[in-house]
Design a protein around this motif. Structure first.
Motif, PDB file in Angstrom:
ATOM      1  N   SER A  97       1.714  26.784  -9.730  1.00 50.31           N
ATOM      2  CA  SER A  97       0.490  27.603  -9.649  1.00 50.31           C
ATOM      3  C   SER A  97      -0.694  26.841 -10.208  1.00 50.31           C
ATOM      4  CB  SER A  97       0.617  28.886 -10.450  1.00 50.31           C
ATOM      5  OG  SER A  97       1.758  29.536 -10.105  1.00 50.31           O
ATOM      6  N   PHE A  98      -0.462  26.126 -11.317  1.00 46.96           N
ATOM      7  CA  PHE A  98      -1.562  25.360 -11.901  1.00 46.96           C
ATOM      8  C   PHE A  98      -2.102  24.345 -10.890  1.00 46.96           C
ATOM      9  CE2 PHE A  98      -2.696  21.227 -13.701  1.00 46.96           C
ATOM     10  CZ  PHE A  98      -3.847  21.571 -14.379  1.00 46.96           C
ATOM     11  N   TYR A  99      -1.203  23.638 -10.221  1.00 44.58           N
ATOM     12  CA  TYR A  99      -1.661  22.602  -9.284  1.00 44.58           C
ATOM     13  C   TYR A  99      -2.335  23.223  -8.062  1.00 44.58           C
ATOM     14  CZ  TYR A  99       1.139  19.597 -12.237  1.00 44.58           C
ATOM     15  OH  TYR A  99       1.642  18.929 -13.322  1.00 44.58           O
ATOM     16  N   VAL A 100      -1.746  24.295  -7.592  1.00 44.19           N
ATOM     17  CA  VAL A 100      -2.338  24.966  -6.423  1.00 44.19           C
ATOM     18  C   VAL A 100      -3.743  25.471  -6.778  1.00 44.19           C
ATOM     19  CG1 VAL A 100      -2.141  26.995  -4.928  1.00 44.19           C
ATOM     20  CG2 VAL A 100      -0.133  25.577  -5.368  1.00 44.19           C
ATOM     21  N   GLU A 101      -3.861  26.061  -7.963  1.00 43.36           N
ATOM     22  CA  GLU A 101      -5.178  26.595  -8.362  1.00 43.36           C
ATOM     23  C   GLU A 101      -6.193  25.484  -8.579  1.00 43.36           C
ATOM     24  OE1 GLU A 101      -4.434  29.054 -11.785  1.00 43.36           O
ATOM     25  OE2 GLU A 101      -3.101  30.326 -10.592  1.00 43.36           O
ATOM     26  N   THR A 102      -5.754  24.398  -9.189  1.00 42.13           N
ATOM     27  CA  THR A 102      -6.704  23.309  -9.435  1.00 42.13           C
ATOM     28  C   THR A 102      -7.151  22.677  -8.113  1.00 42.13           C
ATOM     29  OG1 THR A 102      -5.602  22.900 -11.539  1.00 42.13           O
ATOM     30  CG2 THR A 102      -7.120  21.214 -10.791  1.00 42.13           C
ATOM     31  N   ALA A 103      -6.198  22.509  -7.196  1.00 40.94           N
ATOM     32  CA  ALA A 103      -6.578  21.978  -5.877  1.00 40.94           C
ATOM     33  C   ALA A 103      -7.542  22.948  -5.197  1.00 40.94           C
ATOM     34  CB  ALA A 103      -5.334  21.778  -5.009  1.00 40.94           C
ATOM     35  N   ALA A 104      -7.259  24.253  -5.354  1.00 39.68           N
ATOM     36  CA  ALA A 104      -8.146  25.249  -4.738  1.00 39.68           C
ATOM     37  C   ALA A 104      -9.530  25.208  -5.383  1.00 39.68           C
ATOM     38  CB  ALA A 104      -7.536  26.638  -4.881  1.00 39.68           C
ATOM     39  N   GLU A 105      -9.577  24.941  -6.690  1.00 39.98           N
ATOM     40  CA  GLU A 105     -10.884  24.822  -7.353  1.00 39.98           C
ATOM     41  C   GLU A 105     -11.691  23.664  -6.783  1.00 39.98           C
ATOM     42  OE1 GLU A 105      -9.611  24.688 -11.412  1.00 39.98           O
ATOM     43  OE2 GLU A 105     -10.207  26.749 -11.792  1.00 39.98           O
ATOM     44  N   MET A 106     -10.992  22.587  -6.472  1.00 44.38           N
ATOM     45  CA  MET A 106     -11.696  21.443  -5.879  1.00 44.38           C
ATOM     46  C   MET A 106     -12.204  21.793  -4.475  1.00 44.38           C
ATOM     47  SD  MET A 106     -11.685  19.213  -8.250  1.00 44.38           S
ATOM     48  CE  MET A 106     -11.719  20.603  -9.369  1.00 44.38           C
ATOM     49  N   ASP A 107     -11.376  22.519  -3.736  1.00 42.69           N
ATOM     50  CA  ASP A 107     -11.814  22.961  -2.409  1.00 42.69           C
ATOM     51  C   ASP A 107     -13.013  23.895  -2.523  1.00 42.69           C
ATOM     52  OD1 ASP A 107     -10.045  21.534  -0.866  1.00 42.69           O
ATOM     53  OD2 ASP A 107      -8.490  23.082  -0.938  1.00 42.69           O
ATOM     54  N   THR A 108     -12.929  24.796  -3.502  1.00 43.38           N
ATOM     55  CA  THR A 108     -14.043  25.734  -3.699  1.00 43.38           C
ATOM     56  C   THR A 108     -15.310  24.964  -4.044  1.00 43.38           C
ATOM     57  OG1 THR A 108     -12.469  27.314  -4.561  1.00 43.38           O
ATOM     58  CG2 THR A 108     -14.789  27.801  -4.957  1.00 43.38           C
ATOM     59  N   PHE A 109     -15.139  23.976  -4.903  1.00 39.74           N
ATOM     60  CA  PHE A 109     -16.304  23.167  -5.287  1.00 39.74           C
ATOM     61  C   PHE A 109     -16.957  22.557  -4.045  1.00 39.74           C
ATOM     62  CE2 PHE A 109     -18.024  18.930  -6.145  1.00 39.74           C
ATOM     63  CZ  PHE A 109     -19.029  19.265  -7.030  1.00 39.74           C
ATOM     64  N   MET A 110     -16.143  21.993  -3.175  1.00 39.94           N
ATOM     65  CA  MET A 110     -16.739  21.365  -1.992  1.00 39.94           C
ATOM     66  C   MET A 110     -17.304  22.417  -1.037  1.00 39.94           C
ATOM     67  SD  MET A 110     -16.930  18.256  -2.634  1.00 39.94           S
ATOM     68  CE  MET A 110     -17.939  18.025  -1.168  1.00 39.94           C
ATOM     69  N   GLY A 111     -16.675  23.586  -1.043  1.00 37.51           N
ATOM     70  CA  GLY A 111     -17.219  24.671  -0.226  1.00 37.51           C
ATOM     71  C   GLY A 111     -18.578  25.110  -0.741  1.00 37.51           C
ATOM     72  N   VAL A 112     -18.670  25.234  -2.062  1.00 34.67           N
ATOM     73  CA  VAL A 112     -19.943  25.604  -2.679  1.00 34.67           C
ATOM     74  C   VAL A 112     -20.976  24.500  -2.404  1.00 34.67           C
ATOM     75  CG1 VAL A 112     -21.102  25.976  -4.895  1.00 34.67           C
ATOM     76  CG2 VAL A 112     -18.932  27.078  -4.447  1.00 34.67           C
ATOM     77  N   ALA A 113     -20.519  23.258  -2.485  1.00 35.93           N
ATOM     78  CA  ALA A 113     -21.429  22.140  -2.200  1.00 35.93           C
ATOM     79  C   ALA A 113     -21.953  22.254  -0.764  1.00 35.93           C
ATOM     80  CB  ALA A 113     -20.711  20.807  -2.394  1.00 35.93           C
ATOM     81  N   ALA A 114     -21.035  22.526   0.161  1.00 36.91           N
ATOM     82  CA  ALA A 114     -21.445  22.615   1.572  1.00 36.91           C
ATOM     83  C   ALA A 114     -22.442  23.754   1.770  1.00 36.91           C
ATOM     84  CB  ALA A 114     -20.218  22.823   2.451  1.00 36.91           C
ATOM     85  N   ALA A 115     -22.278  24.804   0.957  1.00 37.98           N
ATOM     86  CA  ALA A 115     -23.153  25.971   1.139  1.00 37.98           C
ATOM     87  C   ALA A 115     -24.480  25.832   0.415  1.00 37.98           C
ATOM     88  CB  ALA A 115     -22.428  27.231   0.647  1.00 37.98           C
ATOM     89  N   THR A 116     -24.531  24.985  -0.613  1.00 34.82           N
ATOM     90  CA  THR A 116     -25.734  25.006  -1.459  1.00 34.82           C
ATOM     91  C   THR A 116     -26.445  23.663  -1.613  1.00 34.82           C
ATOM     92  OG1 THR A 116     -24.409  24.572  -3.448  1.00 34.82           O
ATOM     93  CG2 THR A 116     -24.826  26.884  -2.903  1.00 34.82           C
ATOM     94  N   MET A 117     -25.818  22.583  -1.230  1.00 28.99           N
ATOM     95  CA  MET A 117     -26.437  21.284  -1.548  1.00 28.99           C
ATOM     96  C   MET A 117     -27.380  20.845  -0.438  1.00 28.99           C
ATOM     97  SD  MET A 117     -24.521  17.877  -2.917  1.00 28.99           S
ATOM     98  CE  MET A 117     -25.423  16.399  -3.378  1.00 28.99           C
ATOM     99  N   TYR A 118     -28.516  20.385  -0.866  1.00 31.52           N
ATOM    100  CA  TYR A 118     -29.508  19.866   0.072  1.00 31.52           C
ATOM    101  C   TYR A 118     -28.919  18.648   0.786  1.00 31.52           C
ATOM    102  CZ  TYR A 118     -34.207  18.446   1.581  1.00 31.52           C
ATOM    103  OH  TYR A 118     -35.309  18.114   2.320  1.00 31.52           O
TER     104      TYR A 118
END
Lengths: 477, 322
Positions: free
Chosen positions: B139-160
């Motif tokens: 679960s820890f690894y799955v969640e951490t990988a998901a956090e990285m995916d979320t980060f890139m998703g947030v980047a795609a949604a918010t970064m100039y």
């Protein structure tokens, strides 16, 4: 949550109360709100505010701290409130002060009229380590030697007093904005109904000020913020300000000077820089002129500045005007340059370089605060009433050996404001550091970084000495 | 954009991609500990370490060990790959380094990105291997990988979408391509005793790239190594495929445009083009896929160096000043 256990001391000015259970007018709304909030809810608000700082990585580095490079600055969730009248007074006083200080700098690096006319002794200025002979004969663009100033103000029973002017690289403005953001989100209703003046526009004012300084009036100047780097205690603030004003955050290694112009290394080659908001001390700015071992500066930067090809905010050499000995003469500067009476008063100051003041200081060490003129950040000082006889003996020896390095001031009864400490309201000493911007005109955002001495009874509010912060609300008229 | 800022974002992209990659592998590996045969577990660890070019703590893996020993050994190996500060490829190191680059370039990314990343960082600071091992390590690894995916998703949604974005993406996709090629090479180097073992290993790999369902719908339930490798290398629709990583990376380099030195920029573009050509044009007819993968790894390294020389650390003599 009530104030029943709140420990009011009639001898010390309380920011919130004029007498027990009788809040000052500007605090009334906040006071009523706090009474209606349960202890549990207020603790949650405090936790929320603290957590938001942690989550957003709003950090400060305490020198000599083993905990690591990033430490979260403690913030108290109970704001301090300043009335519109009080702010107007401060605003007028600060604007007057920065004008006089800039006049002084222009004068002491050029004609030295104030010295010729005997208003300030020559040795006070010329022996000051912050007096930079390299700046002699220089005229700062628009007279703005100091473009960004952070002035520390305390309130005593006799009213506001200026503790010191920070004219080199004052920090803390990012915490003013961060405190506001966090507290506003938690005390939404009372914030709205209190009609608090906003501080979030600081970045825009700073940008306007820096643009005004651009060489040759360039309309779209390229602006950079020069930071000593990620290990500097105020790196968070440098990053925050660079973002606010849309400037590149550069280190010395990103810049170079060629043929008297400053360039930064971009991905597409070298690009000229017109204005530098520098957060590197004079000593480290340019190894060709100041400290040759500096790795933080830019060789040739001062030359480019003197040629007028780049603007620096603040100018090198401004430290002479915030030296603790020179400070004592600021009221004289105001009268001399502006022919006005000072609006904001100084703290009474004894210059140990004067034999009479030295004698008085040594005779009254237990009642005075003694400071080294070259130190800042609350370092190297003796707080008489909190010192032991041995400490006073030792400190006295140092003062006697080099009297010119010391000044003394009476211990001030700094005002106190309620803070949430372990679930109850307790009074803590506070000060405030408003930020004054000076380009072609003076701009002051209605707010300040309000610093709190978090340890019970402590008078030291400096962030570098473990002090914390509070949001400061300036009310509309 | 300031060269050092671009460099910081490039490294942020690389480190966070590596964080996700290691988490994905460890997530599968720790899940395998529950019910897979010892041989398969051993093969998984061996693949991970070989793909990183590292030796496990102690120098080698015990191939023919007991169940008990394998599980105890797995604890040590997981700690080395997760919390070991001195291991440059551990989850902790990669995430901390990515976050440190982001912290220094915080003015170039969106506040939302920073907050997401900082939360992930604060979370891992409070954990250690004993803590995650005592509950559900996967679960820890799955969640951490998901956090990285979320980060890139947030980047795609918010970064100039300025150079900062393009350099982040170039870093991310060079890293992804290089890691994928190294992992496939490590898998090819494994020598499974039976076809079942080989199928299990490749199934895991497809799983790591979220490509198992795609494989099964295209080729059927039985996993064959050659087909699995083909899919992971050449299908542009598989998010982590080599083909897709190299396509995106080249497009991002084109978006960045020329650095101060036109010849150096053109050379970097040529290497990016050559990388794509390896997968698009050489792979389909090649017998020696191992050789191609080795060249992918080498070209990725070359491109990394050329990116630095072209945009970050170029020499400044005789450059025009603007």
């Amino acid at each position: 949550m009530d104030f029943k256990g709140y420990d009011m001391d009639p001898a010390i000015y309380d920011e919130m109360f004029q007498s027990r259970d009788e809040p000052r007018a500007q605090f009334q709304q906040l006071y009523d709100t706090l009474l209606g909030v349960s202890a549990g809810a207020l603790n949650s608000i405090q936790e929320q505010v603290t957590r938001s700082f942690s989550n957003e990585g709003i950090s400060f580095t305490v020198y000599g701290d083993d905990e690591g490079t990033e430490r979260i600055i403690p913030i108290d969730c109970v704001p301090r409130v300043i009335s519109a009248d009080e702010w107007r007074f401060l605003d007028d006083g600060l604007a007057q002060r920065i004008k006089a200080l800039n006049n002084f700098l222009e004068d002491v690096y050029n004609d030295g009229r104030i010295i010729e006319d005997g208003v300030i002794p020559a040795d006070v200025v010329r022996e000051c380590p912050q007096y930079r002979v390299e700046m002699r004969g220089f005229n700062a663009p628009h007279g703005a030697w100091v473009a960004i100033c952070g002035t520390d103000i305390v309130r005593t029973n006799d009213g506001f007093r200026v503790l010191e002017d920070n004219l080199r690289v004052p920090s803390g403005v990012s915490y003013m904005v961060a405190n506001r953001k966090a507290v506003k989100a938690s005390l939404r209703r009372v914030y709205r109904s209190s009609r608090v003046r906003e501080v979030e526009g600081y970045g825009r004012l700073l940008l306007e000020t820096l643009r005004e300084l651009a060489p040759g009036g360039r309309s779209d100047p390229s602006i950079a913020l020069l930071t000593p780097g990620v290990y500097n205690s105020a790196f968070y603030e440098h990053m925050f300000l660079a973002r606010e004003i849309g400037a590149e955050l550069v280190e010395g290694r990103d810049l170079l000077v060629d043929d008297g112009f400053v360039y930064m290394r971009t991905t597409t080659g070298l690009r000229r820089v017109d204005v530098i908001y520098r957060r590197v001390d004079d000593d480290f700015m340019d190894p060709l002129v100041f400290r040759p071992d500096s790795m933080l500066g830019v060789p040739g930067l001062l030359h480019a500045y003197r040629l007028g090809n780049v603007a620096l905010a603040n100018s090198p050499g401004t430290g002479v005007a915030d030296d603790k000995s020179v400070y004592a003469y600021v009221p004289h500067m105001i009268r001399y340059y502006l022919s006005e009476e000072p609006i904001l008063q100084n703290v009474e100051t004894y210059l140990c370089r004067r034999p009479k003041d030295l004698e008085f200081t040594l005779d009254n060490l237990e009642n005075l605060v003694v400071k080294r003129v070259g130190e800042s950040g609350g370092y190297g000082m003796l707080v008489g009433p909190h010192s032991t006889p041995e400490e006073r003996e030792e400190y006295g020896k140092q003062v006697r050996a080099n009297p010119a390095d010391f000044i003394s001031q009476p211990v001030l009864a700094l005002s106190r404001a309620p803070c949430l400490v372990e679930g109850a309201f307790e009074p803590r000493h506070v000060d405030l550091r408003p930020f004054i911007l000076h380009g072609q005109q003076t701009r002051i955002v209605p707010g300040a970084f309000c610093r709190v001495a978090l340890r019970r009874g402590s008078l030291v509010v400096n962030s570098s000495q473990g002090g914390g912060g509070k949001d400061l609300w300036v009310l509309e008229d | 954009m300031l060269a050092r800022s671009a460099q910081g974002l490039y490294w942020m992209g690389r480190y966070l991609e590596r964080t996700k990659h290691v988490c994905r592998l460890l997530g599968l590996q720790t899940a395998a500990l529950v019910d897979r045969p010892v041989q398969e577990i051993h093969s998984g660890w061996s693949r991970i370490y070989n793909s990183m070019g590292r030796l496990p703590p102690g120098g080698s893996l015990e191939r023919d060990s007991t169940d008990e020993f394998t599980l105890a050994d797995s604890f040590t190996l997981a700690d080395d790959l997760t919390f070991e500060r001195s291991n440059p490829d551990s989850v902790w190191t990669c995430l901390s380094s990515g976050r440190e680059n982001a912290r220094q370039m915080r003015h170039c990314i969106s506040p939302e990105m920073w907050t997401r990343l900082n939360l992930a960082y604060l979370r891992i600071q409070k954990l250690d291997i004993l803590e995650i091992w005592s509950s559900s390590p996967e679960s820890f690894y799955v969640e951490t990988a998901a956090e990285m995916d979320t980060f890139m998703g947030v980047a795609a949604a918010t970064m100039y979408r300025d150079e900062g974005w393009h350099f982040t993406e170039v870093g991310r996709y060079i890293e992804r391509a290089q890691l994928a090629a190294s992992l496939f090479l490590a898998q090819l180097a494994e020598d499974p005793a039976t076809e079942e073992e080989a199928a299990a290993d490749w199934t895991n790999l497809l799983h790591a790239y979220s490509a198992l369902e795609t494989y099964q719908s295209r080729y059927g339930i039985e996993v064959r190594p050659t087909q699995a490798l083909d899919l992971l290398a050449t299908d542009p629709l598989v998010p982590g495929s080599l083909c897709r990583s190299l396509d995106v990376m080249q497009a991002e380099l084109v978006s960045i445009g020329s650095g101060p030195n036109a010849a150096s920029s053109a050379a970097a573009q040529r290497v990016a083009g050559r990388l794509r050509a390896l997968i698009h044009y050489e792979w389909p007819d090649a017998q020696d896929h191992k050789g191609i993968l080795e060249r992918v790894v080498q070209y990725c390294r070359d491109l990394h160096d050329m990116t630095a020389v072209t945009y970050f650390d170029y020499t400044i003599e005789s450059l025009p000043m603007r």
